[in-house]
Design a protein around this motif. Structure first.
Motif, PDB file in Angstrom:
ATOM      1  N   SER A  32     -14.779   5.609  24.186  1.00 32.58           N
ATOM      2  CA  SER A  32     -16.204   5.697  23.868  1.00 32.58           C
ATOM      3  C   SER A  32     -16.658   4.509  23.019  1.00 32.58           C
ATOM      4  O   SER A  32     -15.841   3.724  22.510  1.00 32.58           O
ATOM      5  N   ASN A  33     -17.971   4.404  22.847  1.00 31.75           N
ATOM      6  CA  ASN A  33     -18.528   3.330  22.010  1.00 31.75           C
ATOM      7  C   ASN A  33     -18.158   3.504  20.544  1.00 31.75           C
ATOM      8  O   ASN A  33     -18.186   2.532  19.779  1.00 31.75           O
ATOM      9  N   ASP A  34     -17.790   4.708  20.127  1.00 31.07           N
ATOM     10  CA  ASP A  34     -17.346   4.922  18.751  1.00 31.07           C
ATOM     11  C   ASP A  34     -15.838   4.756  18.596  1.00 31.07           C
ATOM     12  O   ASP A  34     -15.293   4.952  17.501  1.00 31.07           O
ATOM     13  N   GLU A  35     -15.175   4.395  19.698  1.00 27.75           N
ATOM     14  CA  GLU A  35     -13.727   4.157  19.670  1.00 27.75           C
ATOM     15  C   GLU A  35     -13.399   2.731  20.136  1.00 27.75           C
ATOM     16  O   GLU A  35     -12.293   2.472  20.593  1.00 27.75           O
ATOM     17  N   ASP A  36     -14.363   1.816  20.022  1.00 29.08           N
ATOM     18  CA  ASP A  36     -14.173   0.418  20.430  1.00 29.08           C
ATOM     19  C   ASP A  36     -13.738   0.300  21.884  1.00 29.08           C
ATOM     20  O   ASP A  36     -12.823  -0.459  22.223  1.00 29.08           O
ATOM     21  N   GLY A  37     -14.424   1.039  22.749  1.00 30.50           N
ATOM     22  CA  GLY A  37     -14.051   1.032  24.168  1.00 30.50           C
ATOM     23  C   GLY A  37     -14.131  -0.330  24.823  1.00 30.50           C
ATOM     24  O   GLY A  37     -13.328  -0.645  25.711  1.00 30.50           O
ATOM     25  N   VAL A  38     -15.089  -1.171  24.405  1.00 31.86           N
ATOM     26  CA  VAL A  38     -15.191  -2.525  24.958  1.00 31.86           C
ATOM     27  C   VAL A  38     -13.965  -3.341  24.555  1.00 31.86           C
ATOM     28  O   VAL A  38     -13.307  -3.972  25.391  1.00 31.86           O
TER      29      VAL A  38
END
Length: 275
Positions: free
Chosen positions: A259-265
């Motif tokens: 997710s975006n809160d788990e540094d997915g990028v």
């Protein structure tokens, strides 16, 4: 994963920004690494250009940006518009008539500038509950008294945006918008509606930019989370959906990351050969 990456396309909200609307150090560092190596870093957003903040533009490789879902492409060195697609004026008037029948926080983008309708702009907390996103929204748009009654004053409209507090009202609005013939209706968030010219999407804007820069589309990796990212994810050589993405986007993506809160990028980019 060893594809050649010449361009990284990144949606902002829900993708490379966390729930507070911020980019983490981990994500920034990996983007800086790619940018310094010559990769084009292209923020590809539904936001107006003012929403691509100074701290994001300072990342190496951010020479271009795509705003308003692909309605505008900017050259950031001089903040010039190098590609534009506006909504047909007759359809803008049709949307105006629909907007005036409903309760929504509304704004239009004209020449890249976001302009909110003062009647709802001053009550934004009723429509956008996330404090950080609401602060960004208000800071990136001005407001105009009786915006919808005075649309003729605007030279062009590249995007129309609505946020709803009542999801049933949003559903009714979507039904009424089916009258549009040359415009595209999509959504970047669960409670909003976004309208652009029918040929506008992030994928088409990226195709145009890749051709301009002589980059093969197979060397493009794109990250997104919302319905307005679907064309971008389909277009890219590798399309990545965030874990928090809508189901429709996940279904057509090549990879689903964290997710975006788990540094997915960062999680994906760190696994390519450059990293």
């Amino acid at each position: 994963m060893n594809m050649k990456i010449s361009m990284i396309a990144l949606d902002l909200d829900g993708t490379c920004l966390d729930s507070r609307g911020e980019m983490t150090d981990r994500t920034r560092k990996i983007l800086e690494k790619y940018g310094k190596a010559g990769t084009e870093i292209v923020f590809t957003t539904g936001r107006p250009i003012a929403g691509i903040l100074k701290e994001l533009r300072s990342i190496p490789g951010t020479n271009y940006a795509i705003a308003l879902n692909g309605g505008l492409v900017y050259q950031l060195a001089d903040n010039s518009i190098i590609y534009r697609k506006s909504i047909d004026k007759r359809e803008v008037m049709l949307v105006r008539d629909i907007v005036l029948r409903h309760d929504a926080l509304t704004d239009v983008a004209s020449g890249g500038l976001g302009i909110g309708d003062k009647k709802t702009y001053d009550r934004a907390e009723n429509y956008i509950k996330n404090d950080d996103f609401r602060k960004y929204y208000l800071s990136s748009r001005g407001s105009k008294q009786n915006l919808w009654e005075n649309l003729e004053e605007l030279e062009s409209v590249e995007k129309i945006n609505m946020f709803f507090s009542d999801m049933d009202d949003r559903r009714k609005t979507l039904e009424e918008l089916k009258i549009l013939k040359t415009s595209k209706v999509c959504s970047g968030m669960p409670n909003n509606i976004e309208i652009n010219h029918g040929e506008v999407n992030k994928g088409n804007a990226l195709k145009w930019l890749c051709e301009k820069l002589d980059i093969d589309i197979s060397e493009l990796i794109a990250f997104g989370d919302g319905g307005n990212d679907i064309d971008m994810i389909k277009t890219a050589g590798c399309g990545v959906a965030m874990a928090n993405a809508c189901e429709e986007l996940k279904e057509i993506s090549d990879i689903i990351t964290k997710s975006n809160d788990e540094d997915g990028v960062a999680y994906i980019l760190e696994r390519y050969s450059l990293a």
